[in-house]
Motif scaffolding. Structure first.
Motif, mmCIF file in Angstrom:
data_model
loop_
_atom_site.group_PDB
_atom_site.id
_atom_site.type_symbol
_atom_site.label_atom_id
_atom_site.label_comp_id
_atom_site.label_asym_id
_atom_site.label_seq_id
_atom_site.Cartn_x
_atom_site.Cartn_y
_atom_site.Cartn_z
ATOM 1 N N ASP A 1 27.348 25.829 0.381
ATOM 2 C CA ASP A 1 27.416 27.067 1.156
ATOM 3 C C ASP A 1 28.846 27.167 1.671
ATOM 4 O OD1 ASP A 1 26.984 29.318 2.640
ATOM 5 O OD2 ASP A 1 25.754 28.343 4.178
ATOM 6 N N LEU A 2 29.714 27.848 0.910
ATOM 7 C CA LEU A 2 31.144 27.782 1.140
ATOM 8 C C LEU A 2 31.665 28.922 2.015
ATOM 9 C CD1 LEU A 2 32.335 26.916 -2.497
ATOM 10 C CD2 LEU A 2 31.572 25.363 -0.686
ATOM 11 N N VAL A 3 32.758 28.635 2.691
ATOM 12 C CA VAL A 3 33.492 29.651 3.443
ATOM 13 C C VAL A 3 34.974 29.310 3.322
ATOM 14 C CG1 VAL A 3 33.320 28.392 5.639
ATOM 15 C CG2 VAL A 3 33.726 30.865 5.652
ATOM 16 N N THR A 4 35.804 30.333 3.274
ATOM 17 C CA THR A 4 37.245 30.117 3.177
ATOM 18 C C THR A 4 37.944 30.813 4.337
ATOM 19 O OG1 THR A 4 37.784 32.109 1.913
ATOM 20 C CG2 THR A 4 37.024 30.183 0.653
ATOM 21 N N GLN A 5 39.215 30.481 4.500
ATOM 22 C CA GLN A 5 40.013 31.152 5.520
ATOM 23 C C GLN A 5 40.098 32.649 5.242
ATOM 24 O OE1 GLN A 5 43.647 28.939 5.244
ATOM 25 N NE2 GLN A 5 42.833 27.156 6.336
ATOM 26 N N THR A 6 40.002 33.033 3.977
ATOM 27 C CA THR A 6 40.057 34.456 3.629
ATOM 28 C C THR A 6 38.815 35.187 4.137
ATOM 29 O OG1 THR A 6 41.360 33.930 1.669
ATOM 30 C CG2 THR A 6 40.371 36.105 1.749
ATOM 31 N N ASP A 7 37.607 34.553 4.024
ATOM 32 C CA ASP A 7 36.398 35.158 4.595
ATOM 33 C C ASP A 7 36.638 35.509 6.062
ATOM 34 O OD1 ASP A 7 33.694 34.392 2.735
ATOM 35 O OD2 ASP A 7 35.409 33.077 2.432
ATOM 36 N N GLN A 8 37.142 34.541 6.804
ATOM 37 C CA GLN A 8 37.331 34.725 8.242
ATOM 38 C C GLN A 8 38.400 35.769 8.539
ATOM 39 O OE1 GLN A 8 38.140 30.584 8.925
ATOM 40 N NE2 GLN A 8 35.999 30.070 9.287
ATOM 41 N N LYS A 9 39.485 35.736 7.791
ATOM 42 C CA LYS A 9 40.577 36.700 7.973
ATOM 43 C C LYS A 9 40.104 38.126 7.682
ATOM 44 C CE LYS A 9 45.154 37.841 6.045
ATOM 45 N NZ LYS A 9 46.204 37.400 5.082
ATOM 46 N N VAL A 10 39.341 38.289 6.591
ATOM 47 C CA VAL A 10 38.883 39.616 6.189
ATOM 48 C C VAL A 10 37.869 40.172 7.188
ATOM 49 C CG1 VAL A 10 37.612 40.888 4.416
ATOM 50 C CG2 VAL A 10 39.430 39.320 3.756
ATOM 51 N N GLU A 11 36.965 39.316 7.678
ATOM 52 C CA GLU A 11 36.000 39.819 8.652
ATOM 53 C C GLU A 11 36.706 40.302 9.920
ATOM 54 O OE1 GLU A 11 32.268 38.157 11.222
ATOM 55 O OE2 GLU A 11 32.128 38.115 9.044
ATOM 56 N N LYS A 12 37.684 39.558 10.386
ATOM 57 C CA LYS A 12 38.437 39.983 11.575
ATOM 58 C C LYS A 12 39.135 41.308 11.322
ATOM 59 C CE LYS A 12 39.179 35.320 13.410
ATOM 60 N NZ LYS A 12 40.179 34.231 13.627
ATOM 61 N N LEU A 13 39.700 41.470 10.136
ATOM 62 C CA LEU A 13 40.365 42.721 9.771
ATOM 63 C C LEU A 13 39.391 43.891 9.821
ATOM 64 C CD1 LEU A 13 42.645 43.232 6.644
ATOM 65 C CD2 LEU A 13 40.770 44.794 7.115
ATOM 66 N N ILE A 14 38.202 43.704 9.219
ATOM 67 C CA ILE A 14 37.213 44.784 9.159
ATOM 68 C C ILE A 14 36.727 45.155 10.553
ATOM 69 C CG2 ILE A 14 34.896 45.401 8.369
ATOM 70 C CD1 ILE A 14 35.426 43.596 5.899
ATOM 71 N N ILE A 15 36.345 44.144 11.335
ATOM 72 C CA ILE A 15 35.799 44.430 12.664
ATOM 73 C C ILE A 15 36.849 45.074 13.549
ATOM 74 C CG2 ILE A 15 34.900 43.364 14.775
ATOM 75 C CD1 ILE A 15 33.344 41.421 13.034
ATOM 76 N N ARG A 16 38.069 44.608 13.478
ATOM 77 C CA ARG A 16 39.138 45.210 14.287
ATOM 78 C C ARG A 16 39.340 46.680 13.920
ATOM 79 N NH1 ARG A 16 42.549 41.532 13.501
ATOM 80 N NH2 ARG A 16 43.660 42.458 11.721
ATOM 81 N N ALA A 17 39.357 46.980 12.626
ATOM 82 C CA ALA A 17 39.565 48.352 12.171
ATOM 83 C C ALA A 17 38.412 49.269 12.576
ATOM 84 C CB ALA A 17 39.752 48.377 10.658
ATOM 85 N N LEU A 18 37.193 48.737 12.571
ATOM 86 C CA LEU A 18 36.039 49.546 12.958
ATOM 87 C C LEU A 18 35.935 49.696 14.472
ATOM 88 C CD1 LEU A 18 33.403 48.148 10.426
ATOM 89 C CD2 LEU A 18 34.643 50.303 10.275
ATOM 90 N N LYS A 19 36.223 48.617 15.210
ATOM 91 C CA LYS A 19 36.133 48.676 16.673
ATOM 92 C C LYS A 19 37.190 49.609 17.253
ATOM 93 C CE LYS A 19 33.846 44.534 18.386
ATOM 94 N NZ LYS A 19 33.980 43.277 19.157
ATOM 95 N N ASP A 20 38.340 49.685 16.618
ATOM 96 C CA ASP A 20 39.378 50.596 17.111
ATOM 97 C C ASP A 20 38.886 52.040 17.109
ATOM 98 O OD1 ASP A 20 41.181 48.587 17.530
ATOM 99 O OD2 ASP A 20 42.347 48.930 15.704
ATOM 100 N N LYS A 21 38.056 52.375 16.126
ATOM 101 C CA LYS A 21 37.552 53.753 15.995
ATOM 102 C C LYS A 21 36.191 53.938 16.670
ATOM 103 C CE LYS A 21 37.512 57.351 12.415
ATOM 104 N NZ LYS A 21 38.696 58.073 12.920
ATOM 105 N N PHE A 22 35.394 52.871 16.714
ATOM 106 C CA PHE A 22 34.032 52.964 17.272
ATOM 107 C C PHE A 22 33.810 51.813 18.256
ATOM 108 C CE2 PHE A 22 34.025 54.585 12.895
ATOM 109 C CZ PHE A 22 33.647 55.905 13.118
ATOM 110 N N PRO A 23 34.477 51.836 19.400
ATOM 111 C CA PRO A 23 34.453 50.699 20.323
ATOM 112 C C PRO A 23 33.104 50.406 20.956
ATOM 113 C CG PRO A 23 35.581 52.581 21.313
ATOM 114 C CD PRO A 23 35.358 52.925 19.875
ATOM 115 N N THR A 24 32.192 51.386 20.998
ATOM 116 C CA THR A 24 30.897 51.168 21.653
ATOM 117 C C THR A 24 29.815 50.678 20.683
ATOM 118 O OG1 THR A 24 30.185 53.462 21.315
ATOM 119 C CG2 THR A 24 31.426 52.973 23.324
ATOM 120 N N HIS A 25 30.132 50.604 19.400
ATOM 121 C CA HIS A 25 29.124 50.203 18.417
ATOM 122 C C HIS A 25 28.896 48.697 18.425
ATOM 123 C CE1 HIS A 25 29.598 54.046 15.709
ATOM 124 N NE2 HIS A 25 29.270 54.316 16.950
#
Length: 280
Positions: free
Chosen positions: A43-67
């Motif tokens: 059950d693998l995870v890489t630094q890229t998984d973590q980096k990409v998730e942070k990128l996605i959540i940051r981009a979505l939270k900037d536009k939809f902070p209450t979600h």
């Protein structure tokens, strides 16, 4: 609210493309030291998984902070996995991490959006193949703007079935997984395939390439976005024992028709796994 959700979907597509570019840039350059394990050695995870998730959540939270947000790596880090009635983003930064590590080309960025526990739109970006799958509730499913429709094949003996073996290596679970596989192959079906990504397997159902896909052990972030793509392409979704699909149950059966799905249910040696929303 329709225009608001369309704007949100357009933003999700743009974010998925940006995230997919990060995944593409990293593919082929994953060093062994950067590959970590979670629940088991496979059950693998890489630094890229973590980096990409942070990128996605940051981009979505900037536009939809209450979600609200459910992200694979956030849950792995200890956040609770709860699907409320509120607007909720369900994110898998890299569905098919093992594929990504080995540059096997089926790797997806998945972004689902649910309101009242119902998926309103789904985005699955098969980033190594540069294919964008999208669906909006009641508006159809598409790949790169081309409408999708499930296969019209009703004879399961002429069907191709997709499944995965998952990361569970418990001997009892494996016995049931291989028992199901033997029974499905013995129907007989034309063949069994594994893309290595739950989301892409479901998009293959939506595209008509395979007639059905089933798996026990997936997670809500693996299937939330792709579940709507299947249903909007004319497919059906259910539990592996035939009941309604429960996104938190970690069990899914997606098929081109109810008759094919119900025939498969008869052959699946089902078992239960710990639910995604089980915080105990």
């Amino acid at each position: 609210m329709e225009d608001i959700w369309q704007s949100a979907m357009d933003h999700a597509v743009a974010v998925a493309r940006k995230a997919g570019q990060v995944v593409r840039d990293a593919a082929g350059g994953v060093h062994e030291a950067a590959v970590m394990v979670k629940s088991s050695p496979i059950d693998l995870v890489t630094q890229t998984d973590q980096k990409v998730e942070k990128l996605i959540i940051r981009a979505l939270k900037d536009k939809f902070p209450t979600h609200c947000f459910i992200g694979e790596e956030s849950v792995a880090a200890g956040e609770v996995c709860v699907l409320t009635d509120g607007p909720t983003w369900i994110i898998d930064p890299i569905d098919g991490t093992t594929n990504f590590v080995h540059t096997f080309p089926f790797v997806a960025v998945c972004i689902g959006f649910a309101v009242d526990k119902q998926v309103e739109f789904g985005v699955v970006y098969s980033c190594l193949r540069d294919e964008m799958y999208t669906a909006r509730r009641g508006k159809g499913a598409f790949c790169d703007g081309r409408p999708l429709h499930v296969s019209r094949q009703q004879d399961i003996r002429q069907a191709v079935i997709a499944t995965e073996f998952g990361s569970n290596r418990d001997p009892q679970a494996l016995d049931k997984i291989f028992s199901s596989l033997k029974r499905v192959v013995s129907i007989p079906v034309h063949g069994v395939r594994s893309a290595g990504s739950a989301a892409i397997n479901m998009c293959l159902v939506a595209s008509g390439c395979v007639e059905a896909y089933y798996e026990i052990g997936i997670h809500v972030w693996d299937v939330a976005a792709s579940s709507l793509i299947v249903s909007e392409a004319g497919g059906v979704l259910m539990d592996v024992e035939g009941g309604p699909l429960d996104l938190m149950s970690r069990r899914v059966l997606a098929a081109n028709s109810r008759s094919v799905a119900e025939r498969l249910v008869k052959e699946i040696d089902a078992f239960s796994v710990r639910r995604d929303d089980d915080a105990s």
